[in-house]
Every structure is written in C-alpha cells, then in structure tokens.
Scaffold this motif. Structure first.
Motif, mmCIF file in Angstrom:
data_model
loop_
_atom_site.group_PDB
_atom_site.id
_atom_site.type_symbol
_atom_site.label_atom_id
_atom_site.label_comp_id
_atom_site.label_asym_id
_atom_site.label_seq_id
_atom_site.Cartn_x
_atom_site.Cartn_y
_atom_site.Cartn_z
ATOM 1 N N LEU A 1 0.844 -1.202 0.000
ATOM 2 C CA LEU A 1 0.000 0.000 0.000
ATOM 3 C C LEU A 1 0.874 1.245 0.000
ATOM 4 C CD1 LEU A 1 -2.849 -0.964 2.522
ATOM 5 C CD2 LEU A 1 -2.802 -1.196 0.040
ATOM 6 N N VAL A 2 2.011 1.160 0.699
ATOM 7 C CA VAL A 2 2.940 2.299 0.715
ATOM 8 C C VAL A 2 3.510 2.523 -0.686
ATOM 9 C CG1 VAL A 2 5.160 3.114 1.600
ATOM 10 C CG2 VAL A 2 3.512 2.053 3.165
ATOM 11 N N ILE B 1 2.413 1.527 -3.725
ATOM 12 C CA ILE B 1 1.461 1.930 -4.786
ATOM 13 C C ILE B 1 1.038 3.388 -4.632
ATOM 14 C CG2 ILE B 1 0.526 -0.349 -5.341
ATOM 15 C CD1 ILE B 1 -1.982 0.376 -3.656
ATOM 16 N N THR B 2 0.828 3.834 -3.400
ATOM 17 C CA THR B 2 0.378 5.219 -3.229
ATOM 18 C C THR B 2 1.499 6.180 -3.608
ATOM 19 O OG1 THR B 2 0.885 5.052 -0.851
ATOM 20 C CG2 THR B 2 -1.400 4.753 -1.514
ATOM 21 N N LEU B 3 2.750 5.839 -3.236
ATOM 22 C CA LEU B 3 3.856 6.726 -3.598
ATOM 23 C C LEU B 3 4.022 6.792 -5.112
ATOM 24 C CD1 LEU B 3 6.563 5.854 -0.893
ATOM 25 C CD2 LEU B 3 4.995 7.805 -0.935
ATOM 26 N N SER C 1 1.717 6.294 -7.395
ATOM 27 C CA SER C 1 0.592 7.053 -7.942
ATOM 28 C C SER C 1 0.779 8.557 -7.720
ATOM 29 C CB SER C 1 -0.703 6.560 -7.304
ATOM 30 O OG SER C 1 -1.790 7.341 -7.725
ATOM 31 N N MET C 2 1.236 8.929 -6.514
ATOM 32 C CA MET C 2 1.511 10.349 -6.228
ATOM 33 C C MET C 2 2.587 10.891 -7.169
ATOM 34 S SD MET C 2 1.775 10.371 -2.097
ATOM 35 C CE MET C 2 0.440 9.765 -1.068
ATOM 36 N N ILE D 1 -4.202 6.295 -10.367
ATOM 37 C CA ILE D 1 -4.941 5.886 -9.169
ATOM 38 C C ILE D 1 -4.357 4.567 -8.671
ATOM 39 C CG2 ILE D 1 -6.761 4.681 -10.487
ATOM 40 C CD1 ILE D 1 -8.697 5.690 -8.210
ATOM 41 N N SER D 2 -4.168 4.478 -7.360
ATOM 42 C CA SER D 2 -3.661 3.237 -6.791
ATOM 43 C C SER D 2 -4.822 2.417 -6.252
ATOM 44 C CB SER D 2 -2.660 3.535 -5.674
ATOM 45 O OG SER D 2 -3.314 4.060 -4.549
ATOM 46 N N LEU D 3 -4.711 1.107 -6.395
ATOM 47 C CA LEU D 3 -5.732 0.193 -5.879
ATOM 48 C C LEU D 3 -5.059 -0.904 -5.054
ATOM 49 C CD1 LEU D 3 -7.936 -0.353 -9.099
ATOM 50 C CD2 LEU D 3 -8.357 1.266 -7.231
#
Lengths: 408, 408
Positions: free
Chosen positions: A75-76, A78-80, A82-83, A93-95
């Motif tokens: 989760l860390v 994918i969000t980074l 995507s950002m 968008i991260s999923l």
C-alpha cells in the motif's frame, strides 16, 4: 492501442528516486498511446522488516494478523508511485489488491488467487487512468486480507494480465532477463532472448528469479511474459509458447542450469511397508500447505518396514517436523532424521527425456568435481540432484561449462 | 459483564514493549469478565513520517492516495497488538476500519463517519474475541479508503461505543486526564475528575488533547468517555452529562483555561458592503473543507466597503489564500492580509454567560499582563481572545491564576 501489465519488484521501487524513475517509465508507455496497469511490490526490504517487527511482539505471529501487517508494504509503494505520476501531471490511481478485485482462498501467507473481478480496473482504465495495483495481496470470501507468499506480485501481475486480456505482462526486475545460469554464480552465463513456459517453469522452480506460479498462470492463460531490467533498456527475455515451426532437431537441448539452496531433507525411518502409508504421511503435510518436492522410498533390509525420504524448503522444515511428531504414534515411526543444509542443482531443457545420455553426463560432471549426489529426480525437461549446500555454486559452474553453455 | 471500547493513542503503542504493555492491560479487563473492543492509532510518529515520505515523491500528495498511504500506520499497530495478545494466549483479531464497518463520506484527509455497521464486530465479540480496530480510517461508498483527520481515532472509538451501545469509551493517552489548563504550561493545573460534554467540547476545541468531534459524538449518543493515562493507574477524567442533582449555585463557574497556538488570521479588505458578500466569501471555503473559526466584520470609514477578518488553523492558511485569490475578481477585493503567528486563549465554564463580569475580568487580567487582544469571541460557556502566539503560554498562566484555578 495496446494494454500492458507492468510489474516492478521491491528493488525497483526501493527509494523515492527509484519510484520517480518508474513513474517516468510508465508515463513513457502511456505517451506511446498504450494503456498500462502497473503492479508493484513493497519497497526494498520492507516485507522482511515487517516480519522482523512482528517477531518483536510474538515468536510465531498469527498468520492472519501477519498478512494484514505485510499487506501494508505494497500500500505504501502503490500510493507513492501514484503520487509521483500525478505530480508529473498524469491521472493515476492506486488500488489495493481487494480494490483491484483480487479474490483468494484463506490460506494466509500463501493464498492462491481464486478469481479476479476486473470491473474496477476496467472502470479506471476507461477513464484514461494509469492504474497502480498492490501486488502480493488479495481478499478472502470473509473479507480478510491475504498475501500470496513470496514472489506473489509476479502472480498478481500475470493474473491481472489474464483477466484483462492484456497484450503482454512485463516483469521488471533487478536482472536483465533469464540466463542460462545465475550470473552471480556463473560469470559466463548467457541471456536467453526467448524461453518456453515449461522450461521457464523448471528454471523458476529451481532457483531463477521468477515465481513459478506466475509462469504456470501465464502458460494456462497464454499470457506472453517479458522479463527485463527496470534500470536499463537492455533487451530482456520473452517467455511464451515455443513456435511449432522451429525445426525440431535444431532446438537447443539444454536451456540452462538452475539451483536452489534452501532445501531440507527429511527421512522417516521404519514405517510399516503396507498400502496407504505414504498417503497417511503426506496428506496431513499437504493439508497444512507444506509443499513436498522430491520423494524417495527405500525398502529396508527386513522388508517389513520402509524408509521414506523427501525434501521441503528449509523454511517449512520446523512445521514439517512438528506435523510428523504428532503423527508418529499412528504411523509407528522408528525415527525421523532431517538435514537442512542441502541444495538442488538442475539441468533444464526441452525434449531432454527423448535424448539419452543427459542424466549420465550430469552425474559424471558432478562426480568428476568431487560432488556427492544425495537424491535424484527427473521430469520431462529437467534432471535435478540434491547435493550438499556448500557445493551448490561449484556444481552450477561445472554443469554450465560441462553442458557447453559458457558463452564466448 | 460489561462492554467497553478502549482507545490507545500513538505514544501508548510507540514500540514493541509498549504494545505488549497495552496487550496486558486489555487482557486484564478481559480477565475481569468484560468484553473489550480496542481502537489504536499508528505507532508514535508514524503518520508524520508517512506524510514526509509522501512529500519525497510529490510536493502536494493527492489526498486520496495520501489517505490510503496513511491508513497503513494503523494497520501496523492493530496487527502487532493482536499478535501480542495472541502470544499471551488470548483470542484476538484485528480489523481495519473498513472491516470494522466504518463508513465515511469521501472528504479525503478529513472524512466524517456516516455510519457504523457493527455486524462483523458483534460476530467477533460473540466468539469471545478481543477485537482490535484501526482508528482514524473508514471506507467510502466507492470502496476507497479515507482518514478522519488528526485525532480521528478518538472519533472512531466513540463511534464504535455508540454503535455497540458500549457501557463506556475509555481514551488512554499520555496525560492522566483533563486539567484546568495544559500542565506543561501551568505547573499548578489541577486534574478534573468529571467534566460535562459541553465544557469538554470547548476545552477540546481550544487546545486540550481530545478531538472535538469525538466529544460531540459522545454527547449526541450519550457515551460516557473516560480519559486516563495508558502508563499509570492514576484516576482520570470522566466526561458525561452533568448530574441534574448538583445544586446549581455550587457548580464551578470556570472549568479551565484552554489555548490553541496554530491560529492564522485573514483580513479581506474593501469588499463591497452589500447582502450576500459574506456568503460568497465563506461558501467556497466551507466547500473545500476549511473550517473558519472567529469571524469579525467592520464597516470602513467610507461606508461603501467593509473589512472581514476571520481565523483558520495555520495549516489551512495556504489553501485559504489560494481560494481567496481565485475569488478576488468576482468579489472586487481591495487587499487580503494574513497573519499566521497568532494563538487563542479561552476561559471555559458552565453557565458563564449567566454570570456577568467574567469577560471583563479576563480582559483585565490580559491587559495587566501587557497582552494585546486582537479578536474576541464568546459562546455560552466560553470566552476566547486571539492574541500574539508568543504570549500564549504567559496568558494561560495569568488566566489560570487570575481565575483562582491554581491548586494548593
């Protein structure tokens, strides 16, 4: 316009700089007019660090709890990622695995994907978005989080490629492709430009850097898989169904030499030699998710009892021994011996079984190198020997040279 | 058998040793025959560290992505706490916010709880399990992860207590309860054994350590909230509806002195003095989730234009100024002035508005201390002054002494 699934491993997203580089690579593919779904692993050694953290509060962390903990690593990342893409001006968008529709059984720590519901993925792709998906994780029917086991991100990527009917699944890693042997062990190892699923499956199971489940899945759903470096633009290795048009006699017999150093051997001595004993022994192991590799059974001198030897991974050895000790009374076992300091070396190639002499040639090369063979197994495209772990690298080098794979 | 919701903040679960201590405390309550649902925040400074990490890849991280990233902090702490309980021999299970049935709107970074579906919680409690729930997070109708904003774990705890009709919600933190003033600022601050929701709401909004939303929720659903230390067994503060039986004249008029140091003031100069201007100004701010506190409007000398001043938190100032600059053409604003170096100090007490003289006494104390008052607001149970941030601590000490709250 093509649809590609890309997968980047932990070393490719180990820090902010590398994540921005991956973002630029994905942006480049998008700019060429393609749709991209990107699967990422946890950054660097995050998964190991989380396991260490769990062990600070519990000697044997509960598997369900451990999976929910480990799922945070992806989760860390994918969000980074995507950002990073958004800050380059792309709509990303991260999923999480559950959000990406990845459903699994409830075998925590080694869950298998039961289904991929691609609705949300297709919805986001239809908006023109770059979709980033957490590898290695999924959701059970009870809505609990599972992980797919080590290397599970490769499986996530191929499963998504299959569900989305993608044109190709690209696995980007810290090596440039698949070699005739581990280049860290054999300096003259050569990169393969193409390899069939079956041979790759043996190479993967026997120590190469791809998870065998992902290759199986690719073979079943006929997803071409391209393995290449995330750090360079050097050409990688394409794994796909071999063309039927290649002249049979021209096919290379030996594709490569693989090895695995986490092999443990268990010998169950003096079990009664009667029907059903092997089943009684291995069914409980299978039920607890322990994967047994090589199995050898010898009849003992008195012919009323037998010795059964088998190999498991070193990681599975403690649980295997616990299982066996609970079964000993029922099986009237005389003794259980284990050795966790073993390795396997394999010669892999298509059509090997149809060509005599490969096995004896392998045994001769090892014998000449002073390497003792403990157990032997063969498949249609592989011959494997269990040997002492300390001699594994030397065995790989000798076999690579002996089967004329050294390049140059 | 009672049902209690416990909440432990980040400092109470900052490392493995502290997590094991919390596990032992929960086990103790369980041994007394009670059911416990425990809400935890992320370990120590995890949330800040994750925000810093996000800023390494994006100057302004996308709010949806940031929420999914931040949600991992609590997943780590709940799984570790559950593992610690299991390794002590208790049947525990951790649930993410979504798994615990916490549904929110989609205001990323400051989501509000729309509903709690307690089915899974009740199911796990019925199995005799200790349930550990991730604070601070929930799920939108689109199945995306949100966070509730800072202090949101308190809100999670009270919301769960309300949904489960728990006997009490215990908030364990690094202070021993609610004081007449911040004990780090006023050495003679006294701990309150009881306080009403309304006064606590003002104390919380004005700087005490509890999130105001959790107090509001407690007041609406009549959940008694007990605030105490997670490190000692010292008695804490019970927040509940004041008993009607206490003789009215005996009620203490001033409960405490609160302060807030992250106050920024914005003055919009020379806007047209006509109906609808204030609405045109504040509606877009509200729509972007910026909470405006004190508002003061002065008519300027020429009587055709007016100056409007208001306060926001320092954190919200940059976004507020961006919003305003986009609105300037439509509003024909002459100038926008801002000052982010302010604080508020408040005198809080029940029934203060019915007793004259409190406001003038407050102004006199500040004046005698050489502290200039920038803006003033009052509510039924609070008088607040906006002052220079550098004088905030001194003002709190002077007011605490001036209103005879110094103990001993």
């Amino acid at each position: 316009m093509g649809l590609f699934v890309h997968k980047y491993g932990g070393s490719s997203v180990a820090d902010a700089g590398k994540i921005v580089n991956v973002a630029k690579r994905i942006a480049g593919v998008h700019e060429s007019g393609h749709q991209v779904v990107t699967v990422v692993s946890a950054m660097g050694n995050t998964t190991d660090e989380l396991i260490d953290l769990a062990r600070t509060v519990a000697d044997e962390p509960d598997p369900r709890e451990l999976d929910l903990l480990l799922s945070t690593g992806e989760l860390v990342s994918i969000t980074l990622l995507s950002m990073a893409l958004r800050s380059l001006g792309y709509d990303a968008i991260s999923l999480s695995g559950p959000q990406a529709g990845i459903r699994t059984d409830n075998a925590y720590g080694r869950a298998r994907i039961s289904e991929v519901d691609p609705a949300r993925l297709q919805h986001e792709l239809a908006k023109g978005r770059l979709v980033i998906v957490a590898g290695f994780q999924g959701l059970t029917p009870d809505e609990d989080i599972t992980t797919l086991g080590r290397g599970g991100s490769d499986t996530t990527a191929v499963a998504l490629a299959a569900a989305l009917r993608a044109d190709r699944c690209d696995i980007y890693t810290d090596v440039e492709g698949i070699y005739t042997a581990d280049p860290r062990v054999v300096s003259k190892a050569a990169k393969l430009s193409e390899v069939g699923y079956d041979e790759m499956l043996e190479l993967a199971a026997a120590g190469a850097k791809m998870h065998p489940r992902s290759i199986e899945l690719g073979a079943v759903y006929k997803v071409p898989i391209y393995v290449a470096s995330s750090f360079t633009d050097a050409p990688g290795t394409l794994i796909q169904q071999p063309s039927d048009e290649a002249p049979m006699e021209d096919r290379i017999k030996v594709t490569g030499i693989a090895y695995q150093t986490n092999v443990a051997k268990v010998t169950v001595c003096g079990v009664e030699d009667k029907p059903g004993v092997a089943a009684a022994l291995f069914e409980p192991l299978a039920a607890s998710g322990i994967s047994v590799d090589t199995i050898v059974q010898n009849t003992s001198a008195d012919r009323t009892t037998t010795d059964i030897s088998f190999t498991v991974t070193s990681d599975d050895l403690p649980q295997t021994l616990r299982q066996l000790s609970s079964m000993e009374p029922a099986l009237s076992v005389a003794q259980v011996i284990s050795d966790s300091s073993l390795a396997s070396v394999s010669v892999v190639g298509s059509g090997m079984q149809n060509t005599p002499g490969y096995a004896s040639r392998m045994f001769r090369i090892l014998a000449d190198g002073g390497i003792n063979i403990d157990m032997i197994t063969t498949s249609e495209i592989r011959i494997s020997c269990i040997i002492d772990r300390e001699q594994a690298h030397e065995a790989v080098r000798l076999l690579h040279r002996g089967f004329e794979l050294d390049k140059g």
